[in-house]
Design a protein around this motif. Structure first.
Motif, PDB file in Angstrom:
ATOM      1  N   LEU A 251       0.831  -1.197   0.000  1.00  0.00           N
ATOM      2  CA  LEU A 251       0.000   0.000   0.000  1.00  0.00           C
ATOM      3  C   LEU A 251       0.871   1.254   0.000  1.00  0.00           C
ATOM      4  CD1 LEU A 251      -2.639  -1.117   2.659  1.00  0.00           C
ATOM      5  CD2 LEU A 251      -2.836  -1.223   0.165  1.00  0.00           C
ATOM      6  N   TYR A 252       0.662   2.107  -0.993  1.00  0.00           N
ATOM      7  CA  TYR A 252       1.373   3.383  -1.077  1.00  0.00           C
ATOM      8  C   TYR A 252       0.346   4.515  -1.117  1.00  0.00           C
ATOM      9  CZ  TYR A 252       5.008   0.150  -2.717  1.00  0.00           C
ATOM     10  OH  TYR A 252       5.872  -0.904  -2.843  1.00  0.00           O
ATOM     11  N   SER A 253       0.606   5.569  -0.352  1.00  0.00           N
ATOM     12  CA  SER A 253      -0.274   6.736  -0.311  1.00  0.00           C
ATOM     13  C   SER A 253      -1.694   6.378   0.120  1.00  0.00           C
ATOM     14  CB  SER A 253      -0.312   7.428  -1.689  1.00  0.00           C
ATOM     15  OG  SER A 253      -0.824   8.729  -1.596  1.00  0.00           O
ATOM     16  N   THR A 254      -1.796   5.340   0.930  1.00  0.00           N
ATOM     17  CA  THR A 254      -3.079   4.938   1.502  1.00  0.00           C
ATOM     18  C   THR A 254      -3.279   5.665   2.820  1.00  0.00           C
ATOM     19  OG1 THR A 254      -3.013   2.775   0.431  1.00  0.00           O
ATOM     20  CG2 THR A 254      -4.404   2.974   2.367  1.00  0.00           C
ATOM     21  N   SER A 255      -4.532   5.978   3.153  1.00  0.00           N
ATOM     22  CA  SER A 255      -4.828   6.804   4.323  1.00  0.00           C
ATOM     23  C   SER A 255      -5.729   6.088   5.312  1.00  0.00           C
ATOM     24  CB  SER A 255      -5.502   8.118   3.903  1.00  0.00           C
ATOM     25  OG  SER A 255      -4.638   8.926   3.131  1.00  0.00           O
ATOM     26  N   LEU A 256      -5.690   6.579   6.539  1.00  0.00           N
ATOM     27  CA  LEU A 256      -6.707   6.275   7.545  1.00  0.00           C
ATOM     28  C   LEU A 256      -7.675   7.448   7.586  1.00  0.00           C
ATOM     29  CD1 LEU A 256      -4.598   4.953  10.564  1.00  0.00           C
ATOM     30  CD2 LEU A 256      -5.756   3.605   8.816  1.00  0.00           C
ATOM     31  N   LEU A 257      -8.955   7.150   7.603  1.00  0.00           N
ATOM     32  CA  LEU A 257      -9.967   8.184   7.760  1.00  0.00           C
ATOM     33  C   LEU A 257     -10.611   8.014   9.127  1.00  0.00           C
ATOM     34  CD1 LEU A 257     -11.274  10.535   6.142  1.00  0.00           C
ATOM     35  CD2 LEU A 257     -13.164   8.992   5.671  1.00  0.00           C
ATOM     36  N   LEU A 258     -10.398   8.997   9.997  1.00  0.00           N
ATOM     37  CA  LEU A 258     -10.983   8.988  11.330  1.00  0.00           C
ATOM     38  C   LEU A 258     -12.208   9.889  11.336  1.00  0.00           C
ATOM     39  CD1 LEU A 258      -7.728   8.598  11.681  1.00  0.00           C
ATOM     40  CD2 LEU A 258      -8.221   8.952  14.089  1.00  0.00           C
ATOM     41  N   VAL A 259     -13.311   9.386  11.866  1.00  0.00           N
ATOM     42  CA  VAL A 259     -14.569  10.137  11.890  1.00  0.00           C
ATOM     43  C   VAL A 259     -15.230   9.950  13.248  1.00  0.00           C
ATOM     44  CG1 VAL A 259     -16.785  10.540  10.746  1.00  0.00           C
ATOM     45  CG2 VAL A 259     -14.858   9.663   9.418  1.00  0.00           C
ATOM     46  N   TYR A 260     -15.679  11.043  13.864  1.00  0.00           N
ATOM     47  CA  TYR A 260     -16.509  10.935  15.063  1.00  0.00           C
ATOM     48  C   TYR A 260     -17.469  12.105  15.108  1.00  0.00           C
ATOM     49  CZ  TYR A 260     -13.886  14.544  17.724  1.00  0.00           C
ATOM     50  OH  TYR A 260     -13.316  15.719  18.159  1.00  0.00           O
ATOM     51  N   ASP A 261     -18.511  11.963  15.905  1.00  0.00           N
ATOM     52  CA  ASP A 261     -19.565  12.976  16.017  1.00  0.00           C
ATOM     53  C   ASP A 261     -19.342  13.783  17.288  1.00  0.00           C
ATOM     54  OD1 ASP A 261     -21.831  14.496  15.951  1.00  0.00           O
ATOM     55  OD2 ASP A 261     -23.226  12.833  15.681  1.00  0.00           O
ATOM     56  N   ALA A 262     -19.019  15.067  17.133  1.00  0.00           N
ATOM     57  CA  ALA A 262     -18.785  15.919  18.298  1.00  0.00           C
ATOM     58  C   ALA A 262     -20.037  16.082  19.142  1.00  0.00           C
ATOM     59  CB  ALA A 262     -18.277  17.290  17.843  1.00  0.00           C
ATOM     60  N   ALA A 263     -21.207  15.961  18.532  1.00  0.00           N
ATOM     61  CA  ALA A 263     -22.448  16.057  19.309  1.00  0.00           C
ATOM     62  C   ALA A 263     -22.565  14.884  20.275  1.00  0.00           C
ATOM     63  CB  ALA A 263     -23.653  16.095  18.364  1.00  0.00           C
ATOM     64  N   ARG A 264     -22.158  13.698  19.850  1.00  0.00           N
ATOM     65  CA  ARG A 264     -22.177  12.529  20.733  1.00  0.00           C
ATOM     66  C   ARG A 264     -21.066  12.618  21.774  1.00  0.00           C
ATOM     67  NH1 ARG A 264     -24.792   8.086  18.440  1.00  0.00           N
ATOM     68  NH2 ARG A 264     -24.349   7.062  20.428  1.00  0.00           N
ATOM     69  N   LEU A 265     -19.926  13.191  21.404  1.00  0.00           N
ATOM     70  CA  LEU A 265     -18.855  13.403  22.370  1.00  0.00           C
ATOM     71  C   LEU A 265     -19.308  14.361  23.463  1.00  0.00           C
ATOM     72  CD1 LEU A 265     -15.909  13.107  23.302  1.00  0.00           C
ATOM     73  CD2 LEU A 265     -15.318  14.971  21.735  1.00  0.00           C
ATOM     74  N   ARG A 266     -20.011  15.405  23.079  1.00  0.00           N
ATOM     75  CA  ARG A 266     -20.530  16.364  24.059  1.00  0.00           C
ATOM     76  C   ARG A 266     -21.527  15.688  24.992  1.00  0.00           C
ATOM     77  NH1 ARG A 266     -22.167  19.558  20.676  1.00  0.00           N
ATOM     78  NH2 ARG A 266     -20.379  20.971  20.540  1.00  0.00           N
ATOM     79  N   ASP A 267     -22.323  14.793  24.443  1.00  0.00           N
ATOM     80  CA  ASP A 267     -23.297  14.069  25.253  1.00  0.00           C
ATOM     81  C   ASP A 267     -22.621  13.093  26.201  1.00  0.00           C
ATOM     82  OD1 ASP A 267     -26.040  13.245  25.888  1.00  0.00           O
ATOM     83  OD2 ASP A 267     -25.515  11.384  24.883  1.00  0.00           O
ATOM     84  N   CYS A 268     -21.483  12.534  25.769  1.00  0.00           N
ATOM     85  CA  CYS A 268     -20.769  11.546  26.584  1.00  0.00           C
ATOM     86  C   CYS A 268     -19.959  12.204  27.694  1.00  0.00           C
ATOM     87  CB  CYS A 268     -19.850  10.713  25.691  1.00  0.00           C
ATOM     88  SG  CYS A 268     -18.828   9.511  26.553  1.00  0.00           S
ATOM     89  N   CYS A 269     -19.182  13.220  27.337  1.00  0.00           N
ATOM     90  CA  CYS A 269     -18.253  13.819  28.299  1.00  0.00           C
ATOM     91  C   CYS A 269     -18.616  15.237  28.696  1.00  0.00           C
ATOM     92  CB  CYS A 269     -16.838  13.816  27.722  1.00  0.00           C
ATOM     93  SG  CYS A 269     -16.160  12.161  27.494  1.00  0.00           S
ATOM     94  N   GLY A 270     -19.561  15.856  28.021  1.00  0.00           N
ATOM     95  CA  GLY A 270     -19.961  17.206  28.377  1.00  0.00           C
ATOM     96  C   GLY A 270     -19.055  18.240  27.745  1.00  0.00           C
ATOM     97  N   ALA A 271     -19.576  19.459  27.595  1.00  0.00           N
ATOM     98  CA  ALA A 271     -18.781  20.553  27.051  1.00  0.00           C
ATOM     99  C   ALA A 271     -17.894  21.114  28.148  1.00  0.00           C
ATOM    100  CB  ALA A 271     -19.693  21.651  26.490  1.00  0.00           C
ATOM    101  N   PRO A 272     -16.662  21.544  27.825  1.00  0.00           N
ATOM    102  CA  PRO A 272     -15.779  22.112  28.838  1.00  0.00           C
ATOM    103  C   PRO A 272     -16.341  23.410  29.391  1.00  0.00           C
ATOM    104  CG  PRO A 272     -14.867  22.414  26.639  1.00  0.00           C
ATOM    105  CD  PRO A 272     -16.049  21.521  26.495  1.00  0.00           C
TER     106      PRO A 272
END
Length: 440
Positions: A251-272
């Motif tokens: 594999l050359y020039s292959t990528s990892l694509l990371l995706v997450y939902d900040a709305a669910r993160l806010r629901d899980c850990c709360g906004a700072p």
């Protein structure tokens, strides 16, 4: 005597007629009429430019669009521009029907493939690769593209292409074996979208690389979310395990694509908050799993019979041995009951430590609640099985325009891809160690 019977004459059963038969003279139908459901009108296919694209080709003029397109049916359209894209089509076709163990294992770590088709956009007809949209149904999608490998040019590259690739992201690739062409993140405190393009990525080196990943995870100035890290690591460990033993691909020039939902993160850990740190890992609003799948330890040690403890050592994930508990039955002769021995559980040590160091007048209840929440979060994130195709944090391997299949007589490990994956996973494992206090 009359021959007429004294019994009253029976009348036939009178059938009721509907108001439509009475007033509009509609004949009654004796045959059975089955009600047929009305067909819902098909939603027309809508295509638009993919606004969440963080790397890759973009539009160059007003008529021919070279970037990704997004459909309202949950798919992404990737244009077939060069000969390399045709090789990517061959990759998806071959891997979808292959019986090779290495390729079959990789299928679960790449986006779903739906073939190719021609579409017209901006008055220009072009053929596209149809892939699943990993950000579908996410309210605030945070996306990062990570290109894996120190070498990003394939064996067919020209000298000019090689020199160009060597000069891009040179410091980051030489130190870490990967680079970050771009990412976008919704800040939890403001809800605003921040985008970082390739010009930002080319300046990354040293500690700024880990700072960029921490920024993407919404961890600047606040604790990282352990539940999110575990979601990413559960996928990264699976890809890492595959990369360490596969010999079917280079594999050359292959990528990892990371995706997450900040709305669910806010629901899980709360906004700072401005007045204090973020509350670590509130119980995520996920439905209870219908079925418990194999825990993550099975991906590393099939025969160990152990469970992932949530801790990371220098040698990798740490596991706890689980022992079976014998159960004693009632003794009817003596009319007595022999209780089973105490269960050897990780909870025992945690509860004992809290009882010894904290009184009920202080934060006993708070810490006990935190143990339960983290235990629940870990089970949900590591064993969650849902009909919903997209979790709120995932990683996939993408971009196979420069993927080459090894012949049977030349199969060997892809050290270029493996080294980049190892270094990237190590950063996430260091992040996970930072959140050990969230487990208690």
């Amino acid at each position: 005597m009359s021959d007429v019977s004294s019994e009253p004459k029976r009348r036939g059963i009178r059938r009721q007629r509907s108001i439509y038969q009475v007033h509009y003279c509609i004949k009654r139908r004796d045959d059975e009429v089955m009600a047929k459901p009305l067909l819902a009108p098909a939603t027309p296919l809508e295509i638009q430019a993919y606004s969440l694209q963080v790397a890759g080709h973009r539009s160059t003029d007003d008529t021919k669009y070279l970037g990704l397109l997004q459909c309202n049916n949950g798919t992404i359209l990737k244009p077939i521009i060069k000969e390399a894209q045709k090789r990517e089509v061959d990759f998806y076709d071959r891997i979808s029907r292959s019986n090779d163990a290495d390729l079959v294992e990789l299928r679960s770590s790449i986006p779903k493939y739906f073939g190719c088709k021609k579409y017209t956009y901006n008055g220009h007809e072009q053929e596209y690769i149809i892939l699943e949209d990993l950000s579908e149904r996410m309210l605030e999608p945070c996306i990062m593209d990570v290109k894996i490998g120190k070498r990003t040019w394939d064996p067919l590259a020209t000298e000019t292409k090689i020199k160009n690739e060597q000069s891009k992201y040179a410091a980051c690739k030489q130190q870490f074996g990967f680079c970050i062409p771009g990412f976008q993140v919704y800040k939890l405190s403001t809800g605003k979208l921040h985008k970082y393009n390739k010009d930002y990525g080319k300046r990354l080196h040293g500690h700024t690389v880990t700072d960029a990943i921490r920024n993407y995870l919404n961890g600047i100035g606040t604790p990282l979310c352990r539940a999110l890290l575990l979601q990413f690591l559960s996928e990264l460990w699976k890809i890492q395990k595959w990369a360490r033993r596969q010999s079917a691909l280079r594999l050359y020039s292959t990528s990892l694509l990371l995706v997450y939902d900040a709305a669910r993160l806010r629901d899980c850990c709360g906004a700072p908050e401005n007045t204090g740190p973020r509350i670590p890992c509130r119980p995520a609003t996920l439905p209870l799993p219908r079925r418990r799948s194999s825990s993550i330890h099975s991906m590393h040690s099939i025969s160990s019979g152990s469970n992932f403890s949530g801790q990371i050592s220098a040698k990798g994930p740490v596991y706890h041995k689980v022992h079976s508990v014998p159960i004693s039955c009632m003794t009817t002769a003596q009319n007595s009951f022999s209780p089973p021995p105490p269960i050897n559980s990780p909870w025992n040590d945690a509860l004992k430590r809290i009882s010894q160091n904290h009184s009920a007048e202080h934060n006993y209840e708070d810490k006990l609640c935190k143990i339960k929440m983290n235990y629940r979060a870990m089970l949900d994130q590591l064993s969650y099985d849902s009909p919903t195709p997209n979790p709120w944090g995932t990683v996939k391997v993408i971009d196979f325009a420069h993927a080459f299949f090894n012949e049977e007589d030349e199969r060997e490990l892809d050290d270029n891809f493996r080294e980049g994956i190892d270094n990237f996973v190590e950063i996430f494992e260091c992040f996970l160690r930072e959140t050990d206090d969230q487990v208690i």
